[in-house]
Enzyme design. Structure first.
Site, PDB file in Angstrom:
ATOM      1  N   ASP A  12      30.726  -3.575  19.728  1.00 18.07           N
ATOM      2  CA  ASP A  12      31.116  -2.319  20.380  1.00 18.07           C
ATOM      3  C   ASP A  12      31.186  -1.185  19.371  1.00 18.07           C
ATOM      4  OD1 ASP A  12      33.328  -3.532  19.141  1.00 18.07           O
ATOM      5  OD2 ASP A  12      34.752  -2.501  20.430  1.00 18.07           O
ATOM      6  N   ARG A  57      36.571  -0.782  14.029  1.00 18.69           N
ATOM      7  CA  ARG A  57      37.860  -1.242  14.534  1.00 18.69           C
ATOM      8  C   ARG A  57      37.810  -2.680  15.061  1.00 18.69           C
ATOM      9  NH1 ARG A  57      38.857   2.171  19.052  1.00 18.69           N
ATOM     10  NH2 ARG A  57      37.953   0.553  20.332  1.00 18.69           N
ATOM     11  N   GLU A  58      36.799  -2.986  15.872  1.00 21.84           N
ATOM     12  CA  GLU A  58      36.784  -4.293  16.530  1.00 21.84           C
ATOM     13  C   GLU A  58      35.576  -5.134  16.128  1.00 21.84           C
ATOM     14  OE1 GLU A  58      37.642  -3.992  20.716  1.00 21.84           O
ATOM     15  OE2 GLU A  58      38.685  -2.104  20.399  1.00 21.84           O
ATOM     16  N   ASP A  74      29.747  -3.752  27.015  1.00 16.89           N
ATOM     17  CA  ASP A  74      29.046  -2.707  26.275  1.00 16.89           C
ATOM     18  C   ASP A  74      27.541  -2.992  26.224  1.00 16.89           C
ATOM     19  OD1 ASP A  74      31.865  -2.852  25.636  1.00 16.89           O
ATOM     20  OD2 ASP A  74      31.525  -1.331  24.113  1.00 16.89           O
ATOM     21  N   TRP A  94      31.576  -6.770  32.727  1.00 11.66           N
ATOM     22  CA  TRP A  94      31.622  -7.384  31.399  1.00 11.66           C
ATOM     23  C   TRP A  94      31.005  -8.790  31.497  1.00 11.66           C
ATOM     24  CZ3 TRP A  94      33.894  -2.941  32.054  1.00 11.66           C
ATOM     25  CH2 TRP A  94      34.144  -2.131  30.947  1.00 11.66           C
ATOM     26  N   GLU A 110      33.187   6.960  21.158  1.00 13.87           N
ATOM     27  CA  GLU A 110      33.820   6.105  22.163  1.00 13.87           C
ATOM     28  C   GLU A 110      34.430   6.940  23.286  1.00 13.87           C
ATOM     29  OE1 GLU A 110      37.151   3.900  20.588  1.00 13.87           O
ATOM     30  OE2 GLU A 110      37.230   2.575  22.321  1.00 13.87           O
ATOM     31  N   HIS A 146      30.372   4.121  19.115  1.00 10.04           N
ATOM     32  CA  HIS A 146      30.248   3.210  20.256  1.00 10.04           C
ATOM     33  C   HIS A 146      28.956   3.590  20.993  1.00 10.04           C
ATOM     34  CE1 HIS A 146      34.233   1.356  20.368  1.00 10.04           C
ATOM     35  NE2 HIS A 146      34.034   0.918  21.601  1.00 10.04           N
TER      36      HIS A 146
HETATM   37  C1  RAM Z   1      37.530  -1.460  23.893  1.00  7.67           C
HETATM   38  C2  RAM Z   1      36.243  -1.787  23.231  1.00  7.67           C
HETATM   39  C3  RAM Z   1      35.045  -1.957  24.105  1.00  7.67           C
HETATM   40  C4  RAM Z   1      35.364  -2.081  25.571  1.00  7.67           C
HETATM   41  C5  RAM Z   1      36.708  -2.649  25.824  1.00  7.67           C
HETATM   42  C6  RAM Z   1      37.045  -2.779  27.285  1.00  7.67           C
HETATM   43  O1  RAM Z   1      38.584  -1.943  23.115  1.00  7.67           O
HETATM   44  O2  RAM Z   1      35.995  -0.858  22.238  1.00  7.67           O
HETATM   45  O3  RAM Z   1      34.092  -0.961  23.925  1.00  7.67           O
HETATM   46  O4  RAM Z   1      34.366  -2.891  26.155  1.00  7.67           O
HETATM   47  O5  RAM Z   1      37.705  -1.938  25.186  1.00  7.67           O
END
Ligand code: RAM
Length: 882
Positions: free
Chosen positions: A460, A464-465, A472, A531, A766, A784
């Site tokens: 994504d 951060r993640e 995504d 998702w 994002e 993002h």
């Molecule tokens: C966020 C992520 C991602 C998304 C979810 C639901 O934390 O960055 O892009 O798919 O949430």
């Protein structure tokens, strides 16, 4: 793949481009020396040129081959043979001989977050990384080679990331191997040609292992030890049939100059402790510790498929300067996923700190935009002293544009700094240029966000993640196919999705999934519409764009199982407001066909639903979860129905057709009000319902009008979230409001793409207001790709390249005569060959050229909608503009 490494199948498919009209082809498979024909197609009367199999072919593992193809043109003349080489990887794991070895090590301490908010906000005790993290392990083993080497291959995988030296030399430019997989179900075995690195006599292999995805900090929570807490490796070198493997000789291990290396936190390297020659044959390793030999274990081992991660691009920073508060700053001028390579000259022990961020604050001072636990993105380099030195961290990457540098000796100049861009090394497959600065930049930003997030898995965001959020990529996959050749990359990820699927059919929200995510987020063990649906939608995107049915076939069982799970959720859940109704009432009856209960993200981040409060992210779920859940339940039922049809599963196709009809019916009764409008008055649900054909004929006009009103009420701004954004402009065109599509595309106040550009975005954000009107940044992700899905519309609508039969077997070139752009250039590599579109506009006409390959059936759409068949090659045209 143009240059496959070792392939992971015994039944490959072949592809080529022929410059003339192909009437027939012939393929031959030969041994690597081209002496023996092992299999051949004979002359086949067909124009096929992509994903062509040789019937009955079954290749041997770990073997080199050559293949060649020739084609016949319309006059019956045969071409020359064209030839290429490839080899197979380690296909049958029961043949794996090597044991696992593990250095004596203290296990990685699991850092477990339980409080999501605390972890996200950075509210937890901070212990310096050096006190928590362990150094990478260096392992060396020597071995004798007795006779001249014909062909040598190294097969290897590891718990943790590995870097390999043989006789002191790096054997590959691949990095971040073995890559990220759905551990523990899968772990990729890589193949490296090592013939030229070995010699007769004593040789040595040196492997450095770092925590990586296996034991390091990952994902949303930043927790460590998600898959294991010990580093280990298993490898074997095959030299002309002889095998040297881990466990054969005693390997020894030591810890070197790197204090710690973590994908998320960063790397600390003390050059004073470098050990010269540690991976060469005659190194004295007397102080090193013997490794522990563990039993051979091939559980989860799979041959690596797809493209490895590499340094895909390097460039000099735009500027090195002092910020207003006097700090030393490197500005790359471009947000990237990667790291720096940097040179310095200073006294031994000089400590230089590099902190990475995507933005500056409103005053232009350095600020870290990524919050949360273990998201340091900081590298530390300690000089050995005594001359020019260079440092590039090896087992970390960052999402950043700016670097704050502290402790640099002397004057830092741009010439001492290189930005190193890291990504899965995918071939580029398209380009789009337009004479509108903002839209031109928008496309570049999409490509940058794709590049930054196609790194081993589709992530994504790269800071951060760095997580494989299924939603995504579900929504971005069509756009991704234009810019890069993503067939193998996404097929590999889908293999991971299948491996991660729960026994009850649930598809996780992120793949690879991490136990820490489920521990921290109560919803993480749920499924979500849009998702989990990736398992059904992405394979069909690959089919539509590449014309290859195999991803559909490979994922059919998984998508069927997922749909079964979604169906149970739909059938069992009854919204509270209906609990009082009699069970046989129509209102209760139709709930069985709607997935409108339970956990959902809904039309995530729809602009009007979010405010400055981070918790407002959940408003979209609350407002649209039920309707969007039902819409995607329908879409996936339709997708699986289509897959069933393609694969000849007639019974399933018929049954799913009936179910889809029942969902459509229930949807109308549940969500469409008496005036034919949607009860949920938001752009997103309207766009989705219109795009997927959920609005009955009689209500289409009312729903279209409702959408237009909402766009007007939003003052011509988009209000679409993740799931609906890819369809917004298409739907507006379809309902006859192309003008609104362009008005939204060219809107320059937030939320809009051009607002981002005006605020200096170099990747897709994002959130639409990552930088506020006053210049202050938000602590979210600047990278993002989700909202960049509009890029697909630029190729399909503005340039007008539309595949109307899967894999561009039939194409309509329909450049928009009414687009506001004067000059457009687009190019797309399709499985059949490249398409090029060049458009130029003057006051009364859109003229230009289109170019198609010899074996493509294509039409040009004229201004009045008629189709004009195109001949191979270049065609000039002129469309009158009203
Ligand atoms: C966020 C992520 C991602 C998304 C979810 C639901 O934390 O960055 O892009 O798919 O949430």
């Amino acid at each position: 793949m143009r240059r496959p490494g070792a392939i992971a199948t015994d039944a490959p498919r072949f592809g080529w481009h022929f410059r003339e009209a192909q009437q027939a082809f012939e393929i031959e498979l030969r041994d690597a020396d081209r002496k023996e024909v092992l299999a051949g197609s004979g002359k086949v009367l067909a124009a096929d040129c992509a994903f062509v199999s040789l019937p009955g072919l079954q290749l041997a593992p770990r073997t080199a081959y050559s293949w060649r193809v020739r084609c016949w043109n319309a006059l019956g003349e045969a071409s020359q043979w064209a030839e290429a080489e490839f080899e197979t990887g380690f296909l049958q794991m029961d043949e794996w001989r090597a044991q696992w070895i593990e250095p004596v090590q203290s296990p990685v301490v699991p850092e477990i977050s339980v409080d999501a908010r605390a972890a996200a906000m950075g509210d937890y005790p901070i212990v310096p990384p050096e006190e928590r993290l362990h150094p990478p392990q260096m392992i060396r083993q020597s071995f004798l080679v007795g006779q001249e080497i014909g062909r040598a291959r190294l097969y290897i995988t590891a718990h943790g990331l590995f870097e390999i030296l043989i006789n002191g030399r790096a054997i590959t430019d691949e990095i971040f191997a073995p890559g990220y997989d759905a551990h523990p179900h899968r772990l990729s075995v890589h193949t490296y040609p090592v013939t030229e690195f070995l010699h007769v006599g004593l040789n040595a292999i040196g492997i450095t292992l770092a925590d990586g995805w296996w034991a390091g900090r990952t994902s949303f929570s930043g927790d460590s030890a998600n898959y294991g807490n010990r580093l280990g490796v298993t490898w074997q070198i095959e030299i002309d049939g002889e095998v040297v493997a881990t466990g054969d000789e005693t390997a020894v291990a030591a810890q070197g100059p790197t204090r710690y290396a973590d994908i998320f936190i960063g790397e600390k390297h003390d050059a004073r402790d470098e050990i010269p020659g540690w991976a060469s044959a005659h190194f004295d390793a007397s102080g090193w510790t013997p490794v522990e030999v563990k039993p051979r274990d091939v559980t989860g081992l799979v041959p690596f498929i797809g493209e490895p991660v590499r340094r895909v691009m390097e460039f000099a920073p735009a500027e090195v300067r002092r910020t207003p508060n006097g700090e030393l700053l490197i500005d790359l001028g471009q947000n990237i996923a990667g790291r720096l390579r940097i040179g310095a000259n200073g006294p031994a022990g000089t400590e230089i700190i590099f902190e990475h961020s995507e933005t500056l604050d409103a005053e232009g001072n350095f600020i870290k935009n990524i919050m949360g636990r273990n998201k340091d993105q900081t590298d530390i380099w300690i000089l050995a002293g005594g001359g020019d030195e260079t440092f590039e961290p090896r087992f970390t990457y960052h999402g950043f544009r700016y670097v704050r540098v502290s402790g640099y000796p002397g004057k830092l100049i741009a010439a001492n700094v290189t930005a190193v861009v890291i990504a899965s090394d995918l071939d580029s497959s398209g380009s789009f240029e337009v004479d509108h600065w903002g839209i031109h930049r928008l496309h570049q930003n999409v490509v940058w966000s794709q590049r930054s997030n196609f790194l081993s898995i589709p992530t994504d965001c790269p800071q951060r993640e760095r997580a494989g959020w299924t939603g995504d990529i579900q929504l971005f996959a069509p756009a991704a196919t234009n810019n890069m050749l993503v067939h193998q990359f996404l097929s590999r990820w889908l293999e991971n999705v299948r491996a991660a699927q729960a026994p009850d059919g649930r598809i996780p929200l992120i793949v690879p999934d991490t136990p820490s995510f489920a521990r921290m987020m109560p919803f993480a063990s749920q499924a979500a519409a849009g998702w989990s649906d990736a398992i059904a939608i992405v394979p069909l995107v690959l089919f539509d764009r590449y014309g290859d049915l195999r991803p559909v076939a490979d994922n059919y069982a998984a998508m069927t199982a997922w749909l079964g799970h979604a169906r149970r959720l739909a059938m069992d859940g009854i919204p509270e407001r209906y609990l009082g109704e009699p069970e046989d009432s129509p209102a209760r009856e139709r709930q069985r066909h709607l997935w409108n209960t339970g956990f959902q993200f809904g039309d995530w981040l729809a602009p009007s639903t979010v405010s400055a409060d981070p918790m407002s992210m959940w408003n979209a779920a609350r407002l649209t979860g039920g309707i969007v859940g039902s819409i995607f339940y329908y879409r996936t039922t339709e997708a699986v129905r289509r897959a069933a049809g393609l694969l000849g599963d007639v019974a399933a196709e018929a049954e799913l057709g009936q179910r889809a009809a029942a969902i459509r019916q229930a949807f109308s009764s549940e969500f469409i009000g008496p005036e034919g409008r949607l009860d949920t008055a938001l752009q997103g649900p309207l766009v989705l319902a219109l795009a997927f054909g959920l609005i009955p004929e009689g209500s289409r006009a009312a729903c279209s009008a409702q959408l237009v009103e909402l766009v007007e009420a939003a003052d011509f701004h988009l209000d679409t979230g993740f799931l609906s954004l890819p369809f917004l402009l298409d739907v507006l065109v379809e309902i006859g409001r192309k003008d609104l599509a362009y008005r939204i595309l060219l809107q320059d106040t937030a939320p809009s793409w051009l607002y981002e550009i005006a605020k200096g975005a170099t990747t897709i954000w994002e959130d639409w207001r990552m930088i506020g009107a006053d210049g202050s940044p938000r602590p979210l992700s600047f990278n993002h790709y989700a909202f960049g899905a509009v890029d697909d519309w630029l190729y399909r609508h503005v340039a007008g390249i539309q595949s109307v039969e899967p894999g561009y077997k039939r194409v309509v070139l329909a450049p928009d005569p009414d687009s506001p752009f004067g000059h457009v250039r687009a190019r797309l590599e399709t499985p059949i060959g490249p398409i090029a579109v060049a458009l130029d506009r003057d006051a009364d006409a859109l003229s230009g050229t289109v170019e198609i390959p010899a074996n493509m059936r294509a039409d040009l759409r004229l201004a009045d909608g008629r189709l004009q068949p195109l001949a191979a090659g270049k065609t000039s045209f002129s469309l009158a503009v009203e």
